[in-house]
Design a protein around this motif. Structure first.
Motif, PDB file in Angstrom:
ATOM      1  N   TYR A  22       0.859  -1.184   0.000  1.00 29.87           N
ATOM      2  CA  TYR A  22       0.000   0.000   0.000  1.00 29.87           C
ATOM      3  C   TYR A  22       0.893   1.231   0.000  1.00 29.87           C
ATOM      4  O   TYR A  22       1.885   1.297   0.741  1.00 29.87           O
ATOM      5  CB  TYR A  22      -0.911   0.024   1.235  1.00 29.87           C
ATOM      6  N   VAL A  23       0.541   2.220  -0.838  1.00 28.71           N
ATOM      7  CA  VAL A  23       1.289   3.470  -0.900  1.00 28.71           C
ATOM      8  C   VAL A  23       0.530   4.530  -0.123  1.00 28.71           C
ATOM      9  O   VAL A  23      -0.597   4.906  -0.482  1.00 28.71           O
ATOM     10  CB  VAL A  23       1.502   3.924  -2.356  1.00 28.71           C
ATOM     11  N   GLY A  24       1.125   5.007   0.953  1.00 30.30           N
ATOM     12  CA  GLY A  24       0.477   5.986   1.806  1.00 30.30           C
ATOM     13  C   GLY A  24       0.877   7.402   1.481  1.00 30.30           C
ATOM     14  O   GLY A  24       1.388   7.697   0.392  1.00 30.30           O
ATOM     15  N   ALA A  25       0.657   8.302   2.445  1.00 25.24           N
ATOM     16  CA  ALA A  25       1.007   9.709   2.270  1.00 25.24           C
ATOM     17  C   ALA A  25       2.507   9.843   2.050  1.00 25.24           C
ATOM     18  O   ALA A  25       3.315   9.043   2.538  1.00 25.24           O
ATOM     19  CB  ALA A  25       0.584  10.508   3.500  1.00 25.24           C
ATOM     20  N   ASN A  26       2.891  10.879   1.280  1.00 24.51           N
ATOM     21  CA  ASN A  26       4.297  11.139   0.954  1.00 24.51           C
ATOM     22  C   ASN A  26       4.939   9.978   0.208  1.00 24.51           C
ATOM     23  O   ASN A  26       6.158   9.805   0.236  1.00 24.51           O
ATOM     24  CB  ASN A  26       5.101  11.454   2.224  1.00 24.51           C
ATOM     25  N   ASN A  27       4.100   9.153  -0.465  1.00 25.73           N
ATOM     26  CA  ASN A  27       4.574   8.011  -1.246  1.00 25.73           C
ATOM     27  C   ASN A  27       5.394   7.020  -0.426  1.00 25.73           C
ATOM     28  O   ASN A  27       6.318   6.382  -0.942  1.00 25.73           O
ATOM     29  CB  ASN A  27       5.383   8.480  -2.463  1.00 25.73           C
ATOM     30  N   VAL A  28       5.069   6.897   0.859  1.00 29.66           N
ATOM     31  CA  VAL A  28       5.689   5.866   1.686  1.00 29.66           C
ATOM     32  C   VAL A  28       5.030   4.525   1.340  1.00 29.66           C
ATOM     33  O   VAL A  28       3.803   4.401   1.355  1.00 29.66           O
ATOM     34  CB  VAL A  28       5.525   6.168   3.182  1.00 29.66           C
ATOM     35  N   ARG A  29       5.852   3.529   1.019  1.00 28.07           N
ATOM     36  CA  ARG A  29       5.354   2.215   0.630  1.00 28.07           C
ATOM     37  C   ARG A  29       5.409   1.263   1.828  1.00 28.07           C
ATOM     38  O   ARG A  29       6.472   1.076   2.429  1.00 28.07           O
ATOM     39  CB  ARG A  29       6.190   1.622  -0.513  1.00 28.07           C
ATOM     40  N   TYR A  30       4.254   0.683   2.152  1.00 32.45           N
ATOM     41  CA  TYR A  30       4.172  -0.309   3.212  1.00 32.45           C
ATOM     42  C   TYR A  30       3.926  -1.668   2.561  1.00 32.45           C
ATOM     43  O   TYR A  30       3.035  -1.799   1.725  1.00 32.45           O
ATOM     44  CB  TYR A  30       3.031   0.032   4.172  1.00 32.45           C
ATOM     45  N   GLN A  31       4.722  -2.653   2.950  1.00 35.45           N
ATOM     46  CA  GLN A  31       4.599  -3.961   2.303  1.00 35.45           C
ATOM     47  C   GLN A  31       4.711  -5.086   3.321  1.00 35.45           C
ATOM     48  O   GLN A  31       5.562  -5.057   4.219  1.00 35.45           O
ATOM     49  CB  GLN A  31       5.675  -4.145   1.223  1.00 35.45           C
ATOM     50  N   LEU A  32       3.831  -6.064   3.172  1.00 35.37           N
ATOM     51  CA  LEU A  32       3.869  -7.310   3.936  1.00 35.37           C
ATOM     52  C   LEU A  32       4.142  -8.443   2.961  1.00 35.37           C
ATOM     53  O   LEU A  32       3.448  -8.561   1.944  1.00 35.37           O
ATOM     54  CB  LEU A  32       2.551  -7.531   4.677  1.00 35.37           C
ATOM     55  N   THR A  33       5.127  -9.278   3.254  1.00 36.62           N
ATOM     56  CA  THR A  33       5.449 -10.435   2.415  1.00 36.62           C
ATOM     57  C   THR A  33       5.631 -11.651   3.305  1.00 36.62           C
ATOM     58  O   THR A  33       6.344 -11.593   4.311  1.00 36.62           O
ATOM     59  CB  THR A  33       6.752 -10.196   1.618  1.00 36.62           C
ATOM     60  N   TYR A  34       4.970 -12.742   2.909  1.00 34.26           N
ATOM     61  CA  TYR A  34       5.095 -13.987   3.670  1.00 34.26           C
ATOM     62  C   TYR A  34       5.520 -15.110   2.737  1.00 34.26           C
ATOM     63  O   TYR A  34       4.914 -15.320   1.682  1.00 34.26           O
ATOM     64  CB  TYR A  34       3.777 -14.354   4.353  1.00 34.26           C
TER      65      TYR A  34
END
Length: 357
Positions: A319-331
């Motif tokens: 998911y790309v949040g504010a200020n183009n910060v990318r949050y990622q979960l990988t399993y």
């Protein structure tokens, strides 16, 4: 080897002469420099059968410079964090009493456009090899191979031809390297093609970088088999499904130099496109990578802990949040071959936050 040296010398002089053809079109190199970079924080949990669960914090920092001194020539130089010069990982573990961490050359190369269709690249490259779905079963995404590449695109077709140097031996005429190419067709959202890699002077060599097999079959301390790797790949993209991008992909590989654990494949799907604030991406892939299907050093360093002799699934959400910060979960839900040639469980979780500029 004399023929290879001859080709490289001819290419050098060819580029030298070409550089004068654009002499008067050049601008100040300083005026053309652009700078990019990113920082990623990662929490990681590793659960390997028969060992204690491991938790660690890791970071990655990258800084890149690009300059276009003429319409034909582009120069790129980049730096990244690294542990012990690892060729397939730019992550460093927060450990060792808050010691200072290494920040080293990641890539440095030229890209010369001979025409709108034809480019020549040379140096320590950002990998030009096409990876369907971005999948790393042949080459890890962090690998920056060293050598030359010729890239040709015409209408619906593309051709990649590469010469990657694996090692230079001071006391021997044998210098392990790979010659390879890909031929592909790009039509109506479908990319499909074939690839081939021929690793010269590799059989019998101690595994590159640190001497570790990483799943490959050895004879004594050296690679038991040669590597003549055939590849089939496809990638299909459709942006009309639920107003989101759907991507399906697959890669199949076979080492034609042996019949011993010589094949591998991956298939998967992605929905969405994490390219701007509020956007997202979901992905799933399954893979089975036998011991000798690809060079074990260069394949993905996260799946099964790296190397070959592994199978299983990966699921990820971005998911790309504010200020183009990318949050990622990988399993990663994997099985890996142990020293007794038996599969054991290997599960891994990544939680990432990436900040770019």
């Amino acid at each position: 080897m004399e023929f290879i040296m001859y080709l490289r010398i001819r290419l050098f002089f060819f580029l030298f002469i070409l550089s004068f053809t654009s002499l008067y079109a050049q601008t100040s190199a300083l005026d053309t420099i652009s700078i990019t970079g990113d920082f990623r924080y990662r929490y990681e949990n590793i659960d390997k059968e028969g060992t204690e669960t491991r938790e660690r914090q890791r970071v990655r920092a990258r800084l890149g410079f690009a300059s276009k001194p003429s319409d034909q020539l582009e120069i790129r130089i980049g730096f990244a964090t690294v542990e012990d010069g690892n060729p397939v990982s730019e992550n460093i573990t927060l450990s060792s009493g808050s010691s200072k961490k290494d920040f080293a050359l990641s890539y440095a190369y030229f890209n010369y456009s001979l025409s709108d269709e034809l480019n020549i690249m040379g140096g320590k490259l950002r990998n030009p090899w096409f990876r369907a779905g971005g999948q790393p079963i042949i080459f890890d995404g962090d690998l920056t191979p060293e050598g030359l590449a010729v890239i040709y695109k015409k209408d619906l077709w593309f051709l990649n031809v590469v010469n990657f140097q694996s090692q230079e031996n001071k006391s021997s005429t044998k210098d392990p390297q790979m010659f390879g190419g890909q031929l592909g067709l790009n039509i109506g959202g479908l990319i499909a093609g074939v690839g081939y890699q021929d690793y010269l002077d590799t059989q019998g060599e101690v595994p590159f970088y640190d001497g570790k097999a990483r799943g490959a079959t050895l004879d004594g301390e050296g690679y038991k088999y040669d590597y003549d790797i055939a590849e089939l790949f496809f990638q299909y993209t459709n942006s009309d499904i639920l107003n989101q991008r759907l991507r399906l992909y697959g890669i199949a590989t076979s080492n034609l130099a042996t019949n011993d654990a010589d094949s591998g494949y991956t298939v998967g799907a992605q929905l969405g496109n994490a390219s701007g604030q509020g956007s997202w991406l979901l992905g799933y892939s399954y893979y089975d990578i036998e011991r000798n299907t690809v060079l074990s050093l260069y394949t993905d360093s996260d799946i099964g802990g790296g190397g070959t002799g592994k199978r299983g699934s990966t699921v990820d959400a971005t998911y790309v949040g504010a200020n183009n910060v990318r949050y990622q979960l990988t399993y990663f839900a994997n099985e890996i071959l142990n020293s007794a040639d038996q599969y054991i469980d290997y599960n891994r979780l990544h939680l990432d936050a990436q900040f770019s500029f």
